[in-house]
Design a protein around this motif. Structure first.
Motif, PDB file in Angstrom:
ATOM      1  N   GLY A  96     -15.922  -6.527  19.606  1.00 36.50           N
ATOM      2  CA  GLY A  96     -16.393  -6.889  20.931  1.00 36.50           C
ATOM      3  C   GLY A  96     -15.437  -7.872  21.568  1.00 36.50           C
ATOM      4  N   ARG A  97     -15.960  -8.633  22.514  1.00 33.85           N
ATOM      5  CA  ARG A  97     -15.156  -9.630  23.232  1.00 33.85           C
ATOM      6  C   ARG A  97     -15.874 -10.972  23.163  1.00 33.85           C
ATOM      7  NH1 ARG A  97     -14.906  -7.309  28.119  1.00 33.85           N
ATOM      8  NH2 ARG A  97     -12.710  -6.692  28.088  1.00 33.85           N
ATOM      9  N   VAL A  98     -15.112 -12.035  22.982  1.00 37.90           N
ATOM     10  CA  VAL A  98     -15.687 -13.374  22.948  1.00 37.90           C
ATOM     11  C   VAL A  98     -15.068 -14.222  24.055  1.00 37.90           C
ATOM     12  CG1 VAL A  98     -16.261 -13.374  20.486  1.00 37.90           C
ATOM     13  CG2 VAL A  98     -13.988 -14.093  21.219  1.00 37.90           C
ATOM     14  N   ALA A  99     -15.811 -15.217  24.505  1.00 37.66           N
ATOM     15  CA  ALA A  99     -15.310 -16.198  25.456  1.00 37.66           C
ATOM     16  C   ALA A  99     -15.802 -17.572  25.028  1.00 37.66           C
ATOM     17  CB  ALA A  99     -15.785 -15.882  26.872  1.00 37.66           C
ATOM     18  N   PHE A 100     -14.907 -18.543  25.042  1.00 32.48           N
ATOM     19  CA  PHE A 100     -15.239 -19.890  24.579  1.00 32.48           C
ATOM     20  C   PHE A 100     -15.061 -20.898  25.708  1.00 32.48           C
ATOM     21  CE2 PHE A 100     -13.799 -17.690  20.690  1.00 32.48           C
ATOM     22  CZ  PHE A 100     -14.965 -17.802  19.951  1.00 32.48           C
ATOM     23  N   PHE A 101     -15.907 -21.917  25.670  1.00 32.87           N
ATOM     24  CA  PHE A 101     -15.941 -22.930  26.712  1.00 32.87           C
ATOM     25  C   PHE A 101     -16.066 -24.307  26.060  1.00 32.87           C
ATOM     26  CE2 PHE A 101     -17.691 -18.964  28.084  1.00 32.87           C
ATOM     27  CZ  PHE A 101     -17.299 -18.787  29.397  1.00 32.87           C
ATOM     28  N   GLU A 102     -15.788 -25.338  26.840  1.00 35.44           N
ATOM     29  CA  GLU A 102     -15.968 -26.695  26.342  1.00 35.44           C
ATOM     30  C   GLU A 102     -16.555 -27.563  27.442  1.00 35.44           C
ATOM     31  OE1 GLU A 102     -12.974 -30.163  25.087  1.00 35.44           O
ATOM     32  OE2 GLU A 102     -12.888 -28.418  23.750  1.00 35.44           O
ATOM     33  N   ARG A 103     -17.522 -28.406  27.052  1.00 38.13           N
ATOM     34  CA  ARG A 103     -18.082 -29.386  27.971  1.00 38.13           C
ATOM     35  C   ARG A 103     -18.575 -30.569  27.177  1.00 38.13           C
ATOM     36  NH1 ARG A 103     -23.215 -28.806  32.145  1.00 38.13           N
ATOM     37  NH2 ARG A 103     -24.321 -29.958  30.502  1.00 38.13           N
ATOM     38  N   ASP A 104     -18.182 -31.755  27.603  1.00 38.42           N
ATOM     39  CA  ASP A 104     -18.608 -32.993  26.934  1.00 38.42           C
ATOM     40  C   ASP A 104     -18.350 -32.947  25.430  1.00 38.42           C
ATOM     41  OD1 ASP A 104     -19.476 -33.917  29.405  1.00 38.42           O
ATOM     42  OD2 ASP A 104     -21.530 -33.198  29.095  1.00 38.42           O
ATOM     43  N   ASP A 105     -17.165 -32.463  25.065  1.00 36.51           N
ATOM     44  CA  ASP A 105     -16.707 -32.436  23.669  1.00 36.51           C
ATOM     45  C   ASP A 105     -17.489 -31.468  22.788  1.00 36.51           C
ATOM     46  OD1 ASP A 105     -14.719 -34.390  24.150  1.00 36.51           O
ATOM     47  OD2 ASP A 105     -16.184 -35.995  23.865  1.00 36.51           O
ATOM     48  N   LEU A 106     -18.280 -30.591  23.389  1.00 33.98           N
ATOM     49  CA  LEU A 106     -18.961 -29.552  22.623  1.00 33.98           C
ATOM     50  C   LEU A 106     -18.348 -28.202  22.973  1.00 33.98           C
ATOM     51  CD1 LEU A 106     -22.747 -30.558  22.834  1.00 33.98           C
ATOM     52  CD2 LEU A 106     -21.228 -30.730  20.854  1.00 33.98           C
ATOM     53  N   ARG A 107     -18.194 -27.353  21.970  1.00 33.30           N
ATOM     54  CA  ARG A 107     -17.594 -26.031  22.155  1.00 33.30           C
ATOM     55  C   ARG A 107     -18.695 -24.980  22.199  1.00 33.30           C
ATOM     56  NH1 ARG A 107     -14.468 -22.496  18.276  1.00 33.30           N
ATOM     57  NH2 ARG A 107     -12.959 -21.329  19.550  1.00 33.30           N
ATOM     58  N   TYR A 108     -18.630 -24.107  23.185  1.00 37.59           N
ATOM     59  CA  TYR A 108     -19.656 -23.085  23.400  1.00 37.59           C
ATOM     60  C   TYR A 108     -19.036 -21.696  23.390  1.00 37.59           C
ATOM     61  CZ  TYR A 108     -22.533 -26.969  25.123  1.00 37.59           C
ATOM     62  OH  TYR A 108     -23.230 -28.139  25.240  1.00 37.59           O
ATOM     63  N   ALA A 109     -19.867 -20.706  23.096  1.00 32.27           N
ATOM     64  CA  ALA A 109     -19.480 -19.305  23.237  1.00 32.27           C
ATOM     65  C   ALA A 109     -20.459 -18.623  24.182  1.00 32.27           C
ATOM     66  CB  ALA A 109     -19.497 -18.604  21.876  1.00 32.27           C
ATOM     67  N   LEU A 110     -19.973 -17.636  24.902  1.00 28.53           N
ATOM     68  CA  LEU A 110     -20.836 -16.849  25.776  1.00 28.53           C
ATOM     69  C   LEU A 110     -21.703 -15.919  24.931  1.00 28.53           C
ATOM     70  CD1 LEU A 110     -21.714 -15.725  28.554  1.00 28.53           C
ATOM     71  CD2 LEU A 110     -19.757 -14.150  28.400  1.00 28.53           C
ATOM     72  N   VAL A 111     -23.011 -15.966  25.167  1.00 31.00           N
ATOM     73  CA  VAL A 111     -23.945 -15.050  24.519  1.00 31.00           C
ATOM     74  C   VAL A 111     -24.626 -14.234  25.617  1.00 31.00           C
ATOM     75  CG1 VAL A 111     -26.033 -14.823  23.113  1.00 31.00           C
ATOM     76  CG2 VAL A 111     -24.327 -16.578  22.558  1.00 31.00           C
ATOM     77  N   PRO A 112     -24.164 -13.007  25.855  1.00 26.39           N
ATOM     78  CA  PRO A 112     -24.812 -12.173  26.867  1.00 26.39           C
ATOM     79  C   PRO A 112     -26.261 -11.888  26.488  1.00 26.39           C
ATOM     80  CG  PRO A 112     -22.657 -11.294  26.262  1.00 26.39           C
ATOM     81  CD  PRO A 112     -23.005 -12.346  25.254  1.00 26.39           C
ATOM     82  N   GLY A 113     -27.062 -11.550  27.489  1.00 21.43           N
ATOM     83  CA  GLY A 113     -28.484 -11.298  27.240  1.00 21.43           C
ATOM     84  C   GLY A 113     -28.854  -9.838  27.442  1.00 21.43           C
ATOM     85  N   GLY A 114     -29.961  -9.615  28.172  1.00 19.30           N
ATOM     86  CA  GLY A 114     -30.455  -8.267  28.393  1.00 19.30           C
ATOM     87  C   GLY A 114     -31.683  -7.979  27.557  1.00 19.30           C
TER      88      GLY A 114
END
Length: 263
Positions: free
Chosen positions: A47-65
């Motif tokens: 699949g495809r992943v996307a990573f983000f950062e905010r306030d020193d925390l690392r996040y990944a996109l979790v699509p819904g549906g």
């Protein structure tokens, strides 16, 4: 369409250019920084992943549906090793009945897309001022614009569409889920380190439900491979764990996996 409506199929079906535009827009709407996007594979799925950062925390996109969650023990065929491991545990119930008791029921739910922390954090580390109970935990996270996942969201983030007992399939590797073991410590299909340690049971929005482990009770208690591995099954539920954590003064030692909502 709001990006909160992004589905796993829709996300996977985007061109690379469209995926980058979408992830960039999500970063802007959540006041996060997009740090990476690309292809990722796990346990035979890609699949495809996307990573983000905010306030020193690392996040990944979790699509819904609309997604299938839970576990149907009547459709489970254990391996010979699993049958032997279960017999070793000396559980009074039959295997199918025990699985029904220790997993959430099969169901279909509709969830929003969201950003989910790649790793969980011990409560006292994430919230150094300390919290004493679940209500205080929710309030303290809310002041940071965060919340825990709901039980449904946690399961979906872990399984990423897999309906097998574990996010990688129905069986487990030889041995117990301790130390460096194939599959368990690898990032899942969405890039999350989740359900990777029986000791790391995680808070959810429901004070009665923790996900991702049993606090290490089966592993530490010598219950054998079947019960130890079951504690990291995607739909695992220990009906007594939340009471043990909250009444035993273990709130600060219990992990949280922050969720950043997509408006």
């Amino acid at each position: 369409m709001s990006h909160a409506d992004l589905t796993l199929t829709g996300w996977s079906g985007l061109s690379d250019e469209a995926a980058l535009r979408t992830a960039t827009a999500i970063a802007g709407s959540t006041q996060a920084r997009l740090t990476g996007i690309g292809a990722h594979a796990y346990a035979g799925r890609s699949g495809r992943v996307a990573f983000f950062e905010r306030d020193d925390l690392r996040y990944a996109l979790v699509p819904g549906g609309t997604v299938a969650l839970g576990f149907d023990p009547d459709r489970f065929t254990p391996s010979a090793r699993q049958v032997a491991d279960f017999a070793e545990a000396e559980v009074e119930s039959a295997l199918t009945a025990f699985l029904a008791e220790m997993t959430s029921p099969a169901r279909t739910v509709t969830l929003p897309a969201r950003l989910v922390a790649v790793s969980s954090e011990v409560t006292d580390t994430l919230l150094p001022d300390g919290v004493d109970d679940h209500a205080e935990l929710i309030a303290a996270l809310g002041r940071r614009g965060l919340r825990p996942p709901s039980p449904d969201e946690w399961e979906h983030a872990c399984g990423a569409g897999a309906t097998t007992l574990f996010r990688w399939g129905s069986d487990y590797p030889a041995g117990e889920p301790y130390g460096k073991v194939p599959l368990i410590q690898d990032p899942n299909l969405l890039g999350l380190l989740i359900g990777d340690d029986p000791y790391r049971s995680e808070f959810t929005t429901d004070p009665a439900v923790l996900c991702g482990g049993d606090g290490g009770s089966a592993l530490c208690g010598g219950s054998g491979p079947f019960l130890s591995w079951l504690s990291v099954a995607t739909a695992f539920r220990d009906p007594d764990l939340a009471e043990v954590v909250q009444e035993g003064g273990l709130t600060g030692e219990t992990p949280i996996r922050p969720v950043l909502e997509i408006p």
